[in-house]
Design an enzyme around this catalytic site. Structure first.
Site, PDB file in Angstrom:
ATOM      1  N   GLY A  89       0.831  -1.205   0.000  1.00 48.48           N
ATOM      2  CA  GLY A  89       0.000   0.000   0.000  1.00 48.48           C
ATOM      3  C   GLY A  89       0.853   1.238   0.000  1.00 48.48           C
ATOM      4  O   GLY A  89       2.066   1.168  -0.197  1.00 48.48           O
ATOM      5  N   ASN A  90       0.225   2.394   0.210  1.00 45.06           N
ATOM      6  CA  ASN A  90       1.004   3.629   0.296  1.00 45.06           C
ATOM      7  C   ASN A  90       0.375   4.577   1.315  1.00 45.06           C
ATOM      8  O   ASN A  90      -0.674   4.282   1.888  1.00 45.06           O
ATOM      9  CB  ASN A  90       1.161   4.282  -1.082  1.00 45.06           C
ATOM     10  N   ARG A  91       0.989   5.721   1.520  1.00 43.52           N
ATOM     11  CA  ARG A  91       0.621   6.593   2.650  1.00 43.52           C
ATOM     12  C   ARG A  91      -0.471   7.605   2.346  1.00 43.52           C
ATOM     13  O   ARG A  91      -0.769   8.470   3.162  1.00 43.52           O
ATOM     14  CB  ARG A  91       1.882   7.338   3.125  1.00 43.52           C
ATOM     15  N   ALA A 101      -3.610   7.851  -5.177  1.00 46.65           N
ATOM     16  CA  ALA A 101      -2.271   7.302  -5.392  1.00 46.65           C
ATOM     17  C   ALA A 101      -2.423   5.809  -5.706  1.00 46.65           C
ATOM     18  O   ALA A 101      -2.361   4.979  -4.797  1.00 46.65           O
ATOM     19  CB  ALA A 101      -1.410   7.511  -4.148  1.00 46.65           C
TER      20      ALA A 101
END
Ligand code: CTP
Length: 421
Positions: free
Chosen positions: A225-227, A292
């Site tokens: 995943g990402n932030r 994102a």
């Protein structure tokens, strides 16, 4: 009920300088009238001078003492109290904003046809300020051709009519017709107030916004995943709703409440995000890719949890590339004149500055506008503030100084409106 019993979450700061903005809170006769108490509290505590104008039916649900105590002002539903002050004309004339929450089918029918048989409908006829209706009713009433026509009339005249939320209604039934949460109506109302006499310039437009960060699963419990928090995409969706747009928000793993008046589609992976955005884009005048999406996903997804190897060796994860949704949307526009907006989270390096990388990305992806964030040091993630540079495909460059994500959102919509023109 005392005000202490209401949710104590912080509300927006009080406006500084000048007179307090005068807001009329109209309340019509629906069970959701109780939610207007919290909206009132948020408005007064954030420095607004609020006059509550309930209908007689609203007073069946929540009594005048509650409105008077929470607003600090006398409350009347008819035009026969304090006649010497001509309240049926004065309250509307002096208002900076009228927000009606909940707005019943009956109240909107009267407003659409210019009836003025009580203090609220008289106020709506005399008001020359922006007006926001937050409807709440059963699905059948909301979908009835009479209501549909009345809502269309109110919108044509410049009112912002917030789409009701879906969910539990008064009885055991569920469907579209729920009043959005007070905090979300507050957001829209204060943004409409801040824009003053500017017309809701996205009225009649359908816009699609993506938000959040996608997850690419390795097995049933683990993912890459990402932030991304989704805050900027949610701010874009709220700003568009406050400017009158029909908004579809495709949200990837965002833990924020659904914005008022916005259709929210919840997704997890880049493939799901792409499918939802492309499908909604078919009828959209603008698509803003604030999400994102992961560029890569594991080649295979294990059906069961991946176990540690007994010999202590680490598993290798083979990745494959996801489709670039933004590039796809830009290359095959589903509608003539559709504006496509991308975001670029960039860091400068030996091969170029942030803006050089961003210009190359704008050219590569073929979108109309690119909002560039310098993310050196992870600056924007999860923050309620943002800044950025908006690159236009025609070469124009606009720098937006640090401020709330809502401020940047409005500047982005200004650029979209300019491109439509
Ligand atoms: N984007 C997209 N589909 C992807 C990846 C990104 O539509 N599979 C969109 C994002 O929503 C954003 C823009 O592309 O609007 C740029 O995202 P960013 O991550 O900054 O750039 P990338 O294209 O992934 O480029 P790179 O990682 O090579 O810098």
């Amino acid at each position: 009920m005392t005000t202490d019993q209401l949710d104590d979450e912080a509300v927006a700061p009080a406006p500084r300088g000048g007179a307090r903005p005068r807001v009329v809170l109209g309340v019509s006769g629906g069970i959701a009238a109780y939610k207007a108490c919290e909206l009132l509290r948020r408005l007064t505590e954030s420095g607004h001078d609020v006059t509550v104008v309930p209908t007689a039916a609203a007073l069946e649900f929540v009594g005048a003492p509650t409105w008077a105590a929470l607003s600090g002002k006398p409350v009347a539903a008819d035009v026969w109290s304090s006649v010497h002050e001509v309240p049926h004309v004065r309250i509307g004339q002096e208002a900076d904003l009228v927000v009606v929450a909940p707005a019943t089918a009956d109240l909107m029918a009267k407003a659409a046809h210019g009836l003025a048989d009580d203090l609220l409908t008289s106020t709506l006829l005399t008001a020359r300020c922006p007006v926001v209706f937050a409807p709440a009713m059963h699905t059948e009433m909301w979908e009835h051709p009479a209501t549909v026509a009345n809502v269309a009339t109110l919108r044509q005249r410049g009112a912002v009519v917030i789409e009701p939320a879906e969910g539990r209604l008064t009885g055991k039934d569920t469907g579209k017709g729920r009043l959005p949460e007070a905090v979300e109506i507050f957001e829209i109302a204060t943004q409409v107030l801040a824009r003053g006499q500017s017309a809701p310039d996205l009225a009649g437009r359908h816009v699609v916004v993506s938000a959040g960060g996608t997850r690419e699963y390795l097995d049933p419990v683990r993912f890459l995943g990402n932030r991304s928090s989704g805050l900027q995409g949610y701010a874009l969706a709220t700003a568009a709703a406050a400017r009158g747009a029909e908004v579809t928000l495709v949200a990837a793993n965002v833990s924020l409440p659904d914005p008022a008046g916005v259709k929210v589609l919840h997704v997890e992976s880049t493939a799901q995000l792409g499918e939802a955005v492309v499908s909604a884009a078919a009828s959209a005048d603008a698509v803003v890719m604030a999400a994102a999406p992961a560029d890569f996903r594991p080649m295979t997804v294990a059906g069961t949890k991946i176990k540690k190897a007994e010999d202590g060796s680490s598993p290798a994860i083979e990745l494959t590339q996801n489709a670039d949704i933004l590039a796809g949307l830009s290359q095959s526009r589903s509608r003539p004149g559709q504006v496509v907006v991308g975001f670029a989270a960039e860091t400068g390096d030996d091969s170029g500055t942030v803006l050089e990388h961003a210009r190359a990305k704008l050219a590569r992806q073929g979108c109309d506008l690119l909002v560039v964030n310098d993310v050196s040091g992870g600056a924007v993630f999860g923050s309620t503030e943002n800044d950025g540079v908006i690159l236009d495909a025609d070469g124009a460059v606009t720098t937006v100084g640090r401020g709330s994500k809502s401020v940047l959102a409005h500047v982005i919509w200004d650029h979209v409106v300019a491109r439509w023109a």
